[in-house]
Write a protein that holds these residues in place. Sequence first.
Motif, PDB file in Angstrom:
ATOM      1  N   ARG A   1      30.914  51.514  56.059  1.00 30.39           N
ATOM      2  CA  ARG A   1      30.460  50.294  56.731  1.00 30.39           C
ATOM      3  C   ARG A   1      29.847  49.310  55.736  1.00 30.39           C
ATOM      4  O   ARG A   1      30.073  48.106  55.831  1.00 30.39           O
ATOM      5  CB  ARG A   1      29.453  50.644  57.824  1.00 30.39           C
ATOM      6  N   HIS A   2      29.066  49.801  54.790  1.00 23.93           N
ATOM      7  CA  HIS A   2      28.480  48.909  53.786  1.00 23.93           C
ATOM      8  C   HIS A   2      29.577  48.203  52.989  1.00 23.93           C
ATOM      9  O   HIS A   2      29.478  47.005  52.694  1.00 23.93           O
ATOM     10  CB  HIS A   2      27.577  49.690  52.835  1.00 23.93           C
ATOM     11  N   LEU A   3      30.605  48.944  52.630  1.00 24.32           N
ATOM     12  CA  LEU A   3      31.711  48.337  51.888  1.00 24.32           C
ATOM     13  C   LEU A   3      32.441  47.312  52.746  1.00 24.32           C
ATOM     14  O   LEU A   3      32.834  46.249  52.250  1.00 24.32           O
ATOM     15  CB  LEU A   3      32.673  49.428  51.409  1.00 24.32           C
ATOM     16  N   ALA A   4      32.598  47.615  54.021  1.00 27.67           N
ATOM     17  CA  ALA A   4      33.238  46.664  54.928  1.00 27.67           C
ATOM     18  C   ALA A   4      32.391  45.405  55.077  1.00 27.67           C
ATOM     19  O   ALA A   4      32.918  44.286  55.145  1.00 27.67           O
ATOM     20  CB  ALA A   4      33.478  47.305  56.298  1.00 27.67           C
ATOM     21  N   TYR A   5      31.061  45.567  55.110  1.00 21.49           N
ATOM     22  CA  TYR A   5      30.174  44.404  55.198  1.00 21.49           C
ATOM     23  C   TYR A   5      30.265  43.547  53.935  1.00 21.49           C
ATOM     24  O   TYR A   5      30.224  42.313  54.001  1.00 21.49           O
ATOM     25  CB  TYR A   5      28.731  44.849  55.403  1.00 21.49           C
ATOM     26  N   ALA A   6      30.363  44.199  52.778  1.00 22.07           N
ATOM     27  CA  ALA A   6      30.519  43.448  51.530  1.00 22.07           C
ATOM     28  C   ALA A   6      31.792  42.612  51.568  1.00 22.07           C
ATOM     29  O   ALA A   6      31.804  41.434  51.168  1.00 22.07           O
ATOM     30  CB  ALA A   6      30.551  44.410  50.339  1.00 22.07           C
ATOM     31  N   ALA A   7      32.861  43.214  52.070  1.00 22.19           N
ATOM     32  CA  ALA A   7      34.123  42.489  52.178  1.00 22.19           C
ATOM     33  C   ALA A   7      34.013  41.345  53.181  1.00 22.19           C
ATOM     34  O   ALA A   7      34.593  40.267  52.981  1.00 22.19           O
ATOM     35  CB  ALA A   7      35.239  43.445  52.592  1.00 22.19           C
TER      36      ALA A   7
END
Length: 213
Positions: free
Chosen positions: A189-195
């Motif tokens: 989820r954190h990586l998706a938020y960064a994207a």
Amino acid sequence: MSEESRSILTAILERVFPKTPDFFQMLMEQSIHVTRSVDRLVEFMETGDPEVGHTLKQDEHDADIIKVRNIHALNEAFSTPIDREDIYRAITDLDEVVNYCKTTYSEMAALELTPDHFMLDMAKLIREGAESLANGFAKLAKTPATAALDADAARKAERRVEKLYRRALPELLQGDDYINMFKRREIYRHLAYAADRMAACANTLHDIVVKIS
């Protein structure tokens, strides 16, 4: 007019009409810093080396300094070459990408998680998008119309991250190691938020292109 009078007039004019900061240069520098941070995130996902991860904490600190500098310049500027709100959104969204890179590492360390191939692939896609943003912001001063393609490339990278995220979840939810599932889902989820922040910045870049081209 004497040299002294000319100097006095110049000082008065600069006080009344201060020189406009080079916001194109400032945004380009900030976007380059983002690519550096994402490069380190990819390196961490490749190696799992905590020393690499620790550099992300310093990157986030440096990014905050850049953000504050740029916002201060924006607040103090008498005029801007592009819409103030667009500049502000670009500054804050670029900073958020770095924040999520640092948060991703920090939580992986806290949860004692090692990188997996989904994390690495998502990080690589975020790097592609960040590099596209840096290329786009570098073009605004001289060839702004061409930056639209870079904005599109960054948005496409975000969509690929989202597809990868959706593909990772069913595989993650197999088995009965629910603690591991919960931990890894948080990192995805954190990586998706960064994207997502990367895509938001790409939208702002495109808005700027439309307004000044």
